[in-house]
Design a protein around this motif. Structure first.
Motif, PDB file in Angstrom:
ATOM      1  N   ASN A  89     111.132  77.216   6.947  1.00 13.84           N
ATOM      2  CA  ASN A  89     110.473  75.909   7.044  1.00 13.84           C
ATOM      3  C   ASN A  89     110.108  75.413   5.654  1.00 13.84           C
ATOM      4  O   ASN A  89     110.309  76.116   4.648  1.00 13.84           O
ATOM      5  N   ASP A  90     109.577  74.198   5.582  1.00 10.35           N
ATOM      6  CA  ASP A  90     109.299  73.574   4.285  1.00 10.35           C
ATOM      7  C   ASP A  90     108.350  74.408   3.428  1.00 10.35           C
ATOM      8  O   ASP A  90     108.548  74.543   2.220  1.00 10.35           O
ATOM      9  N   GLN A  91     107.314  74.946   4.063  1.00 14.61           N
ATOM     10  CA  GLN A  91     106.339  75.733   3.313  1.00 14.61           C
ATOM     11  C   GLN A  91     106.983  77.001   2.738  1.00 14.61           C
ATOM     12  O   GLN A  91     106.736  77.366   1.587  1.00 14.61           O
ATOM     13  N   GLU A  92     107.822  77.643   3.538  1.00 16.75           N
ATOM     14  CA  GLU A  92     108.490  78.871   3.085  1.00 16.75           C
ATOM     15  C   GLU A  92     109.491  78.579   1.970  1.00 16.75           C
ATOM     16  O   GLU A  92     109.603  79.345   1.005  1.00 16.75           O
ATOM     17  N   ILE A  93     110.197  77.464   2.089  1.00 21.06           N
ATOM     18  CA  ILE A  93     111.164  77.093   1.047  1.00 21.06           C
ATOM     19  C   ILE A  93     110.442  76.773  -0.251  1.00 21.06           C
ATOM     20  O   ILE A  93     110.854  77.194  -1.335  1.00 21.06           O
ATOM     21  N   ALA A  94     109.337  76.034  -0.137  1.00 18.28           N
ATOM     22  CA  ALA A  94     108.553  75.669  -1.321  1.00 18.28           C
ATOM     23  C   ALA A  94     108.046  76.910  -2.045  1.00 18.28           C
ATOM     24  O   ALA A  94     108.117  77.001  -3.281  1.00 18.28           O
ATOM     25  N   LYS A  95     107.578  77.883  -1.265  1.00 13.37           N
ATOM     26  CA  LYS A  95     107.073  79.130  -1.848  1.00 13.37           C
ATOM     27  C   LYS A  95     108.201  79.905  -2.513  1.00 13.37           C
ATOM     28  O   LYS A  95     108.040  80.442  -3.617  1.00 13.37           O
TER      29      LYS A  95
END
Length: 250
Positions: free
Chosen positions: A97-103
């Motif tokens: 998800n977006d949060q995981e990709i950002a991290k």
């Protein structure tokens, strides 16, 4: 018709699954390497038996991981994707998800949302272009001397690849003898590409060659086989391991 021409002439649905069905031969052919399975035949694989269609799906997974992975390996000239965009798409494909990709990439969620917006815009543009070119089907739009499709491993698509079928025929006649030997290596870029593309046909996709095997094949074509080997790598017809021990069609 060579496999790269088949790849670029394939319908979108066939390109998405990585293979197409040839009604004449009644076979499924991989658009990446040319492997084929015949409809009506049963294929043993991993202690099971599969139809030609299913065996081709398994081939794509076994030999190429996935169509997505293969497409992502293509040069930027074909995908128009930057390295950072590729990184985001790969992680999206993995289901993050977006949060995981950002991290994972060390960027913000809002940056990921911006990527998603840009990807949607690219998708819209692609659909419009496909629609435009799909309507160019009348006889007046056909080029009597069409440009030959660049090879998939091309490192940079530019004016050097503005090569017509007539250019190809004339160059091959001038630079190769009746036995397939190269008379001399051209200095002009377009002619280099034509000559190298012809020489690259001596190597089969999905096979790895030792340096000795590469040299033996090239020696039959031209005395300065080291020069040809270097240019085949430089122009993206062949690839090799860093230690130069194994080569393959790129």
């Amino acid at each position: 018709m060579d496999i790269q021409t088949l790849f670029w002439n394939a319908e979108l649905k066939d390109m998405q699954r990585g293979f197409f069905f040839d009604k004449d031969t009644k076979s499924y052919t991989c658009l990446i390497c040319g492997e084929s399975t015949e409809k009506g035949q049963v294929y043993p694989y991993s202690n099971n038996f599969y139809t030609a269609y299913k065996r081709m799906e398994l081939h794509i997974e076994e030999a190429h991981t996935s169509v997505f992975d293969y497409m992502m390996s293509l040069n930027k000239s074909y995908t128009s994707l930057s390295d950072s965009q590729k990184n985001v798409l790969i992680l999206m494909h993995q289901g993050l998800n977006d949060q995981e990709i950002a991290k994972e990439l060390g960027i913000t969620k809002s940056t990921i949302r911006n990527y998603r917006f840009k990807f949607k815009e690219k998708e819209k543009q692609a659909k419009v272009l496909l629609s435009i070119f799909a309507n160019l089907t009348n006889e007046t739009s056909k080029d009597p001397n069409p440009v030959v499709t660049p090879h998939l491993g091309a490192t940079q698509i530019d004016d050097r690849y503005n090569i017509t079928e007539k250019d190809t025929i004339k160059t091959l006649e001038n630079y190769f003898d009746s036995n397939g030997g190269l008379i001399n290596f051209p200095s002009k870029e377009k002619k280099k590409i034509i000559v190298l593309r012809e020489i690259a046909k001596n190597f089969k996709p999905n096979l790895q060659y030792s340096e000795k095997e590469i040299n033996r094949i090239l020696q039959r074509i031209f005395d300065d086989y080291v020069l040809i080997r270097r240019y085949l790598i430089q122009y993206g017809f062949l690839d090799r391991k860093n230690d130069g021990q194994l080569y393959w069609v790129k």
